[in-house]
Design a protein around this motif. Structure first.
Motif, PDB file in Angstrom:
ATOM      1  N   ASN A 290      25.213 -47.031 -15.214  1.00 14.37           N
ATOM      2  CA  ASN A 290      25.326 -48.483 -15.074  1.00 14.37           C
ATOM      3  C   ASN A 290      25.441 -49.087 -16.460  1.00 14.37           C
ATOM      4  OD1 ASN A 290      24.901 -51.228 -14.811  1.00 14.37           O
ATOM      5  ND2 ASN A 290      23.468 -50.998 -13.116  1.00 14.37           N
ATOM      6  N   THR A 311      28.943 -57.413 -14.105  1.00 14.11           N
ATOM      7  CA  THR A 311      28.562 -56.932 -12.772  1.00 14.11           C
ATOM      8  C   THR A 311      29.153 -55.542 -12.606  1.00 14.11           C
ATOM      9  OG1 THR A 311      28.811 -59.182 -11.982  1.00 14.11           O
ATOM     10  CG2 THR A 311      28.546 -57.491 -10.323  1.00 14.11           C
ATOM     11  N   LYS A 313      30.862 -52.679 -10.696  1.00 17.74           N
ATOM     12  CA  LYS A 313      31.650 -52.474  -9.477  1.00 17.74           C
ATOM     13  C   LYS A 313      31.242 -51.142  -8.848  1.00 17.74           C
ATOM     14  CE  LYS A 313      35.520 -52.866 -11.687  1.00 17.74           C
ATOM     15  NZ  LYS A 313      36.947 -52.874 -11.995  1.00 17.74           N
ATOM     16  N   ASN A 314      31.696 -50.895  -7.648  1.00 20.48           N
ATOM     17  CA  ASN A 314      31.229 -49.678  -6.978  1.00 20.48           C
ATOM     18  C   ASN A 314      31.865 -48.417  -7.554  1.00 20.48           C
ATOM     19  OD1 ASN A 314      33.710 -50.001  -5.839  1.00 20.48           O
ATOM     20  ND2 ASN A 314      33.002 -50.091  -3.710  1.00 20.48           N
ATOM     21  N   ASP A 315      32.822 -48.558  -8.473  1.00 18.55           N
ATOM     22  CA  ASP A 315      33.328 -47.366  -9.153  1.00 18.55           C
ATOM     23  C   ASP A 315      32.606 -47.149 -10.484  1.00 18.55           C
ATOM     24  OD1 ASP A 315      34.324 -49.455 -10.581  1.00 18.55           O
ATOM     25  OD2 ASP A 315      36.418 -48.885 -10.460  1.00 18.55           O
ATOM     26  N   SER A 316      31.459 -47.813 -10.639  1.00 14.58           N
ATOM     27  CA  SER A 316      30.639 -47.717 -11.855  1.00 14.58           C
ATOM     28  C   SER A 316      31.332 -48.283 -13.086  1.00 14.58           C
ATOM     29  CB  SER A 316      30.235 -46.270 -12.156  1.00 14.58           C
ATOM     30  OG  SER A 316      29.325 -45.839 -11.208  1.00 14.58           O
TER      31      SER A 316
END
Ligand SMILES: *[C@@H]1O[C@H](CO)[C@@H](O)[C@H](O)[C@H]1NC(C)=O
Ligand SMILES: *[C@@H]1O[C@H](CO)[C@@H](O)[C@H](O)[C@H]1NC(C)=O
Ligand SMILES: *[C@@H]1O[C@H](CO)[C@@H](O)[C@H](O)[C@H]1NC(C)=O
Ligand SMILES: *[C@@H]1O[C@H](CO)[C@@H](O)[C@H](O)[C@H]1NC(C)=O
Ligand SMILES: *[C@@H]1O[C@H](CO)[C@@H](O)[C@H](O)[C@H]1NC(C)=O
Ligand SMILES: *[C@@H]1O[C@H](CO)[C@@H](O)[C@H](O)[C@H]1NC(C)=O
Ligand SMILES: *[C@@H]1O[C@H](CO)[C@@H](O)[C@H](O)[C@H]1NC(C)=O
Ligand SMILES: *[C@@H]1O[C@H](CO)[C@@H](O)[C@H](O)[C@H]1NC(C)=O
Length: 797
Positions: A290, A311, A313-316
């Protein structure tokens, strides 16, 4: 017909053009023009190409680059002139005497592969590994792209000590960016943000922990990307520290690459060579997990630019967004800095109150953890909101933990939205009304005066920036100075060399035993140094046979330490096989006796003791001339002087003892219950082992109980580390201090200390803060982020 021709050209012309280039071998005299359709030099297999690439966002500029030639997205893996793309009409040429050069349309030299003047280049070769090499007549490599990496490493490529990957500025802008992957001299591979103007690097946001401060044979010395796609740090002793998750790398028929992306995220990924499969790059590993959380140094903007909010994202990968009524400095650069769309500051002349000019907008779960200038506590939410609104210096205030209010100033750094900030409120001060036309500051005067006032405001802003800039400059110079100041390693120590006989007499024949430890027995004695002084004489019995020179070195190191939270070494004795150390005697025994004895010290005494130990350790780690890792921090090794000041003892000895044990890889220095998990794993020992032990000790100090207590009521309480985290998480602080009214009355500090302790006992050493951060957090100078669970996952991937 046309189709048949196309088919023909596809089948025959393409392979023929490759053949025409003698299978990757480029003779001198060969050249490529920077035009849209120039044909590159291709490796024998056709996998890689070397040549000009047109920039996406400026069709008139070209990059000298290497890329995957077969896959549709033609991913670039190397570039020569990211900072200075060349104009169309430039020419890349291989010369016998000057080697590989790029000349501009007017023949001016724009780029040159740096070979030494005296070597001639016989030919160049685009290898199937993706390495472009220049060779001389003796077929010796005189230059290669693998030795001059940019942001990507490929299998078979090796990074040596001080080797660097630099991110590019943005996905489509190949200028050098502000992130770096480096194999440091100490053997650690690190990811760091940096200042591009000076190349000064900031605190790492990722570290492999494959090196230690000591110049050790166990430290890393190469970063290797091997043929099978495994990426690791190789230690001098041949241990491999893998960054690639084991067993997770598709073996055959894939391209692999390791790239430091423009946003600071390091990724390992692969792409099937069979490009008809319509697949793209698959990410195997992202470092760090992260990035919004991982970059939190006091200097630098964080993962996004200043005033921006990161922020994950879900792909780190991070995304960045400006706060309300702030906009991007460069509208095309969402990862850059933001500026307020209104005038923020103290320029108004009093006709307008801050409340007239500004409003507050609320942002959930968002914080800029490092830009504080004021902490108000206890404070209500309403007070927090209003105090920022009324304070012309305040840009944002953060309300958190029920009664704390942090006020923050511009520029804000390390901003992020994160669910660990749950319940926290950010009050963003924004200009009222039309954001492009803030209310006129002097509405009753004529426009000429208005523009004069605008000028004054402009001047004030300029002046303020000037002050800030010179202040930053001062900090910068000061920081650099600090590191340049010569270390006083040759300073004479005032240590006295005793004879064995003198010490025998001083201790009355080693009669009164004070304690026993890993190093031997400690005796009480009296010596005459002007007047008679009580001493503690430590008789070492575990010294390595060949440790003689080491002993002198270590004693000198210990003798040079001066800190009020360390036990002073007065002298030593080195006679035959005898090694003794003479310390000042401290009258109030060990912290263990105090903490676990009958009369518990008060909460305040305990806080002072914790501060003292933290400062002593900080000194050992960062402030004395030779860094000292204690390796055995525990309450038995903390002594108390007549004023109950904590004094760390036994420091500097770990190296002596570990000498003869370093052969056995299972040798663990330290004491059960306090040793960091990396001792049990294949991980190197760094200052973070002390941070871990300090964390355990801090919990003991908070709770006045041992870290492992088999007699605890309830099995969940036996291991203090686990129980403390459970209590913290469930908010049952009362349970952990067991009716300690003083501690409970000081709930803020109690919580802070507990959170710091939980940070220190993180299994992952890189998550543990440095002692510097620890002291700052304990003192309340730094806000303590919400700690994660100390044992969340297995490290050994
Ligand atoms: C490449 O060219 C050089 C010089 O023309 C020659 O010496 C060398 O043998 C060639 N190598 C290959 C692999 O063809
Ligand atoms: C090396 O090359 C540079 C520029 O290309 C030139 O200034 C310098 O004189 C050369 N040195 C030698 C020893 O030829
Ligand atoms: C090309 O790469 C292969 C594999 O690493 C290596 O064996 C070979 O020597 C390289 N060729 C040149 C000309 O460097
Ligand atoms: C890339 O970014 C840098 C830094 O912002 C800028 O100076 C440069 O002009 C950009 N290059 C291109 C080709 O847009
Ligand atoms: C120790 O490290 C220095 C650089 O800090 C290096 O020059 C030296 O060769 C190293 N010595 C050993 C014995 O590894
Ligand atoms: C090699 O070094 C690592 C630390 O980098 C250490 O954990 C390991 O035990 C060492 N191995 C040997 C065989 O000394
Ligand atoms: C290939 O994948 C893309 C999305 O990844 C999709 O839009 C496209 O239709 C696919 N093409 C084929 C031929 O499957
Ligand atoms: C990531 O989020 C996008 C939508 O924002 C979604 O389409 C995608 O499936 C998600 N991917 C994963 C791996 O969760």
């Amino acid at each position: 017909m046309a189709f048949a021709f196309l088919l023909f050209s596809f089948i025959f012309l393409q392979p023929m053009s490759v053949v025409a280039q003698i299978a990757g071998n480029i003779s001198f005299g060969a050249s490529i023009h920077a035009t849209e359709n120039s044909s590159p030099w291709i490796s024998p297999s056709g996998d890689f190409a070397f040549g000009f690439r047109q920039l996406d966002n400026d069709k008139d500029l070209f990059l000298v680059a290497i890329w995957y030639n077969k896959i549709p997205d033609k991913t670039i893996v190397w570039y020569a002139n990211g900072d200075k793309p060349v104009p169309s009409g430039s020419k890349l040429e291989l010369f016998y005497d000057t080697g590989l050069v790029v000349n501009g349309p007017q023949g001016e030299l724009l780029w040159k592969a740096k070979t030494s003047n005296t070597t001639f280049v016989a030919y160049g070769f685009m290898n199937d590994t993706g390495n472009f090499v220049l060779l001389n007549e003796n077929l010796l490599v005189v230059w290669e792209s693998f030795k001059n990496p940019t942001d990507t490493m490929l299998p078979t490529q090796i990074l040596e000590i001080n080797g660097v990957l630099s991110s590019r500025h943005r996905e489509n802008n190949f200028s050098r960016g502000r992130f770096q992957f480096r194999l440091r001299e100490d053997g650690n591979a690190v990811l760091t943000p940096m200042d591009l103007l000076s190349d000064n690097t900031y605190d790492p946001y990722y570290i492999t922990s494959t090196g230690d401060a000591i110049n050790s044979t166990n430290s890393g010395y190469q970063v290797i990307f091997d043929e099978s796609g495994y990426f690791y740090v190789l230690s001098r002793n041949n241990t491999k520290f893998y960054l690639t998750p084991k067993g997770n790398v598709p073996a055959a028929n894939s391209y692999h690459r390791a790239t430091l992306n423009f946003d600071g995220v390091f990724t390992l990924s692969y792409h099937p060579k069979d490009f008809t499969a319509n697949q793209s790059w698959t990410v195997i590993k992202t470092i760090p997990d992260n990035i919004c959380r991982s970059i939190y140094g006091e200097i630098g903007s964080g993962a996004c630019g200043y005033n921006n909010i990161c922020t994950l994202k879900n792909d780190s990968r991070p995304s960045c967004k400006c706060p309300p009524k702030y906009s991007l400095l460069d509208p095309n650069d969402e990862y850059g800095s933001c500026k307020p769309d209104f005038i923020l500051g103290c320029q108004a002349d009093g006709q307008w109150s801050q409340e007239d000019l500004y409003d507050i907008e609320e942002l959930p779960n968002t914080d800029w953890p490092t830009s504080d200038y004021e902490l108000s506590q206890p404070f209500t939410e309403q007070q927090c909101r209003e105090s920022c609104l009324k304070d012309c210096l305040c840009a944002i205030s953060i309300f958190r933990a029920g009664d704390k209010c942090w006020k923050k100033k511009l520029p804000l750094s390390n901003g992020r939205t994160d669910n660990i900030f749950y319940g926290l409120k950010a009050f963003v001060k924004v200009g009222r009304g039309d954001q492009l036309n803030p209310p006129p500051l002097l509405p009753n005067k004529n426009s000429q005066e208005k523009s004069q006032n605008k000028l004054i405001i402009l001047l004030a802003v300029l002046l303020t920036s000037l002050v800030i800039v010179s202040w930053l400059g001062f900090i910068f110079i000061y920081r650099n100075k600090r590191t340049i100041v010569p270390r006083d390693s040759d300073v004479e120590t005032n240590l006295r060399c005793f004879t064995y006989r003198e010490l025998q007499e001083a201790t009355n024949g080693f009669k009164l035993e004070l304690g026993r430890g890993a190093f031997g027995v400690v005796y009480k004695g009296t010596i005459t140094l002007g007047s008679s002084v009580q001493v503690a004489v430590k008789k070492l019995n575990n010294i390595a046979q060949d440790g003689e020179r080491e002993f002198r070195t270590e004693v000198n190191v210990i003798g040079q330490t001066h800190h009020k939270n360390l036990v002073r070494l007065l002298g030593f004795c080195e006679e035959g096989t005898q090694r003794l150390l003479v310390y000042e005697f401290l009258s109030n025994g060990t912290l263990a006796n105090l903490l676990f004895g009958e009369f518990k010290p008060s909460w305040n005494e305990r806080l002072q003791i914790a501060f003292g130990i933290a400062r002593g350790l900080l000194y050992l780690h960062e402030e004395c001339s030779t860094q000292i890792i204690h390796c055995d921090i525990k309450p038995q090794n903390i002594l108390l002087d007549e004023y109950y000041n904590a004094r760390i003892s036994d420091f500097g000895l770990a190296k002596l003892l570990s000498l003869d044990q370093s052969q056995t890889s299972t040798a663990i220095r330290g004491t059960k219950g306090y040793v960091a998990p990396e001792w049990f794993r294949n991980l190197p020992v760094t200052v973070k082992v002390d941070v871990y032990s300090f964390g355990v000790l801090l919990l003991e100090i908070i709770c006045c109980r041992r870290s492992v207590d088999m007699d605890a009521l309830g099995s969940e309480k036996i291991i203090l580390n686990y129980w403390a985290y459970d209590c913290y998480q469930q908010g049952t602080l009362d349970a952990i201090v067991e009716n300690d009214v003083e501690a409970l009355d000081d709930r803020g500090k109690l919580e802070r200390f507990l959170m710091v302790a939980i940070w220190c006992i993180q299994e992952d050493p890189s998550l543990r803060p440095t002692m510097k951060k620890v002291t700052q957090m304990l003192e309340g100078v730094l806000q303590v982020p919400v700690p994660p669970c100390p044992t969340p996952y297995n490290l050994t991937n």
